[in-house]
Design a protein around this motif. Structure first.
Motif, mmCIF file in Angstrom:
data_model
loop_
_atom_site.group_PDB
_atom_site.id
_atom_site.type_symbol
_atom_site.label_atom_id
_atom_site.label_comp_id
_atom_site.label_asym_id
_atom_site.label_seq_id
_atom_site.Cartn_x
_atom_site.Cartn_y
_atom_site.Cartn_z
ATOM 1 N N UNK A 80 37.076 31.030 12.119
ATOM 2 C CA UNK A 80 37.042 29.581 11.838
ATOM 3 C C UNK A 80 38.414 28.940 11.988
ATOM 4 N N UNK A 81 38.417 27.665 12.333
ATOM 5 C CA UNK A 81 39.648 26.883 12.291
ATOM 6 C C UNK A 81 40.088 26.703 10.847
ATOM 7 N N UNK A 82 41.331 26.298 10.664
ATOM 8 C CA UNK A 82 41.828 26.036 9.315
ATOM 9 C C UNK A 82 40.958 24.985 8.625
ATOM 10 N N UNK A 83 40.531 25.309 7.414
ATOM 11 C CA UNK A 83 39.704 24.380 6.652
ATOM 12 C C UNK A 83 38.218 24.536 6.894
ATOM 13 N N UNK A 84 37.822 25.522 7.700
ATOM 14 C CA UNK A 84 36.407 25.754 7.979
ATOM 15 C C UNK A 84 36.052 27.205 7.645
ATOM 16 N N UNK A 85 34.757 27.496 7.553
ATOM 17 C CA UNK A 85 34.290 28.854 7.343
ATOM 18 C C UNK A 85 33.072 29.109 8.212
ATOM 19 N N UNK A 86 32.918 30.361 8.616
ATOM 20 C CA UNK A 86 31.798 30.768 9.465
ATOM 21 C C UNK A 86 30.495 30.717 8.674
ATOM 22 N N UNK A 87 29.417 30.241 9.319
ATOM 23 C CA UNK A 87 28.103 30.215 8.666
ATOM 24 C C UNK A 87 27.134 31.213 9.314
ATOM 25 N N UNK A 88 26.918 31.112 10.638
ATOM 26 C CA UNK A 88 25.993 32.030 11.303
ATOM 27 C C UNK A 88 26.056 31.823 12.808
ATOM 28 N N UNK A 89 25.576 32.818 13.549
ATOM 29 C CA UNK A 89 25.372 32.671 15.002
ATOM 30 C C UNK A 89 24.033 31.970 15.227
ATOM 31 N N UNK A 90 23.864 31.453 16.422
ATOM 32 C CA UNK A 90 22.641 30.702 16.701
ATOM 33 C C UNK A 90 21.393 31.578 16.714
ATOM 34 N N UNK A 91 21.561 32.910 16.765
ATOM 35 C CA UNK A 91 20.395 33.785 16.683
ATOM 36 C C UNK A 91 20.134 34.264 15.262
ATOM 37 N N UNK A 92 20.865 33.692 14.270
ATOM 38 C CA UNK A 92 20.620 34.003 12.871
ATOM 39 C C UNK A 92 21.512 35.073 12.299
ATOM 40 N N UNK A 93 22.308 35.774 13.098
ATOM 41 C CA UNK A 93 23.187 36.819 12.579
ATOM 42 C C UNK A 93 24.281 36.174 11.731
ATOM 43 N N UNK A 94 24.464 36.683 10.496
ATOM 44 C CA UNK A 94 25.418 36.055 9.560
ATOM 45 C C UNK A 94 26.736 36.796 9.470
#
Length: 597
Positions: free
Chosen positions: A291-305
């Protein structure tokens, strides 16, 4: 000769028994429910089982035989689906639950021998015959009801020559979308029971491409349908007399290399190779969504977290997009003692944005001293927020800076007017500091005792509720008088009283100028100096209260029993009000005035 034959037979039997037990395997033992995304040591054991029983997870790289991992990825799921289909576990969805574990363990332990591996690859036209002609239900829910077993069989075949996308349909409802990057084998998602009809059609996405089909309709017998053949190309007609399968048209540009593309939604980056060209049915390399600064990863478009992934068994082009969300933070504003806050005390703020205004408001006689993070302004609006914060406003007693200002005693919250007389600054009210209280009969010369005129109890709250406390304050023995003044003030000495009273003239003149205009009955003073001596009486060392309304004794720091002690007495004798120096006892209870240091 017969002996040799008999011995040979016996030898062969012994070798057979040895080989039988040498190949006898312990049943696989699994205890965890597993699904795509799981990270568990049992995933590795599951991959080892699949790899050695005809359901390879991968041919090479991660997940292949000897390189099993603890990560349950798409390749593990597909291998498990094949196992479930062959063993009629419904739904065959790649979920490794109690039913699949039970079948897997039973299959290993049948007759004490390991079953013959199913080495038929997933791209084969032929499917292994089911071991058990029944449907077994596998579901994450433990209370799935039993259903009547039904044998079902897959519908599929081969396709070649694609130059563009084509849509396959079975009985107009079951559908597949294939592209030039797809494998040459195809299988429809839905299986059909014995006796059901099937009819497969092919619809190219381009008007210039046509497809020719054979063996594409019929009735399901007790076996998987794998004989449907489809040939497509831009030089074919939908129906032609010649069979194109005798000279199949396969574009020379038909891809054998597939491309993996990893991208983001714009709020992060890809660590690793974001574009990978992968040989058919092999594995990609590791990538991580950062993630960029100030962001966090949520998921890939195929649902993998999991932000880190390795895609295996690549059979077509794929694009995976990493999604991110902006961070949110909580601003919490609190106050220490002696103040309040104006504004929202709990605020939720996104990364880099600003909160709303908060103001620290001190109580009376207090002043704001600063926030816990060092900010010295009482009003604040926090901007460019990058973390969660808990911020506390602090307050201190307003310092006494000039005579005539009200003195606030932070020990008990009492307040006192002050007056300038000559070069001295005095409290203009009797001190009321009362940490404890005793009846008049209790006394001592070396223990601090506090009295309230006429009160004969020991309850501080009750003593403070009396009118005598509110008007006249507290009577102190000498040890208690030394504690009566707050920080920055002191119990006056004899000489300091002399310096104050001498310029005021005779004792009678001094009395008129220093006595209050009330509490003295018919002989109130003029109080021209603002000192406001009250007729507070005293507690005598014999254990009795005296002269409330007719006299006032102001204690100095002296402790001797003669007039030089500097006990100042304002009293009425024969209607003659005076201020005189007199003697006193250490255990007498007297009023106290404080002098600024």
């Amino acid at each position: 000769m017969s002996f040799c034959v008999s011995s040979l037979v016996k030898y062969i039997f012994i070798v057979f028994i040895f080989l039988l037990f040498a190949h006898r395997g312990e049943a696989a033992v699994f205890s965890h429910n597993l699904s795509q995304g799981s990270r568990d040591p049992e995933v590795k054991a599951l991959q080892q089982y699949l790899n050695t029983h005809g359901y390879p997870v991968a041919k090479i790289g991660a997940g292949s035989r000897g390189k099993e991992t603890t990560v349950f990825g798409p390749a593990t799921k597909q291998a498990l689906i094949r196992f479930q289909k062959d063993n009629h576990i419904t739904p065959a969805n790649g979920y490794f639950g109690p039913t699949t574990r039970k079948v897997m363990t039973k299959e290993r332990s049948v007759a004490g021998a390991t079953p013959t591996p199913k080495n038929t690859p997933t791209t084969s036209l032929l499917k292994p015959n089911p071991l058990t002609p029944s449907v077994i239900i596998e579901s994450p829910k433990s209370n799935t009801p039993e259903i009547t077993p039904v044998n079902t069989y897959t519908i599929g075949g081969t396709i070649m020559g694609l130059t563009g996308a084509v849509t396959l349909r079975n009985n107009t409802t079951d559908q597949l979308m294939l592209t030039p990057a797809s494998a040459s084998l195809f299988t429809f998602p839905a299986s059909l029971p014995t006796g059901a009809s099937y009819s497969v059609t092919a619809t190219p996405g381009s008007m210039t491409e046509h497809c020719y089909l054979i063996n594409n309709s019929g009735t399901v017998a007790s076996t998987n349908i794998t004989t449907i053949q489809i040939a497509c190309g831009t030089t074919l007609a939908d129906t032609i007399p010649a069979n194109p399968f005798t000279n199949p048209i396969i574009p020379s540009s038909a891809p054998t290399i597939h491309q993996l593309t990893y991208t983001t939604d714009g709020y992060g980056t890809i660590t690793g190779s974001s574009t990978q060209r992968i040989a058919f049915n092999t594995n990609g390399t590791e990538v991580t969504a950062t993630p960029n600064t100030g962001y966090h990863f949520t998921a890939w478009n195929d649902g993998l977290t999991n932000p880190t992934r390795i895609d295996t068994n690549i059979r077509n082009n794929q694009t995976y997009t990493a999604n991110f969300a902006i961070n949110t933070y909580t601003l919490t504003y609190t106050v220490g003692a002696n103040g309040t806050l104006s504004g929202a005390t709990t605020q939720t703020v996104t990364h880099g944005s600003a909160g709303t205004e908060v103001i620290a408001i001190p109580n009376a006689y207090y002043m704001f001293s600063g926030w816990s993070d060092g900010v010295l302004t009482a009003t604040r609006t926090d901007g460019n927020v990058t973390s969660t914060q808990i911020l506390t406003a602090n307050f201190i007693v307003t310092p006494f800076t000039a005579c005539g200002q009200t003195l606030y005693d932070e020990r008990d919250g009492n307040t006192y007017p002050t007056v300038q007389i000559g070069a001295q600054c005095w409290t203009a009210k009797n001190m009321a500091y009362l940490p404890n209280v005793v009846p008049s009969a209790t006394g001592a010369t070396n223990t601090p005792y506090y009295y309230v005129h006429s009160y004969q109890g020991s309850n501080v709250t009750a003593a403070k509720a009396t009118a005598n406390y509110s008007i006249y304050g507290v009577l102190y023995n000498h040890p208690a008088a030394l504690t009566a003044c707050p920080t920055g003030w002191h119990l006056a000495t004899d000489n300091e009283y002399i310096d104050m009273t001498t310029p005021l003239g005779t004792s009678v003149d001094a009395a008129n100028k220093l006595k209050a205009t009330s509490t003295w009955g018919g002989s109130n003073g003029l109080n021209t100096m603002g000192f406001s001596i009250l007729a507070a009486g005293y507690r005598f060392h014999n254990g009795l209260f005296y002269e409330l309304g007719t006299a006032s004794l102001l204690r100095t720091d002296g402790i001797n029993y003669n007039p030089a002690d500097g006990i100042y007495r304002a009293y009425d004798r024969y209607v003659s009000w005076q201020i005189v120096r007199t003697n006193g006892w250490v255990d007498d209870g007297m009023s106290v005035r404080c002098l600024k240091n």
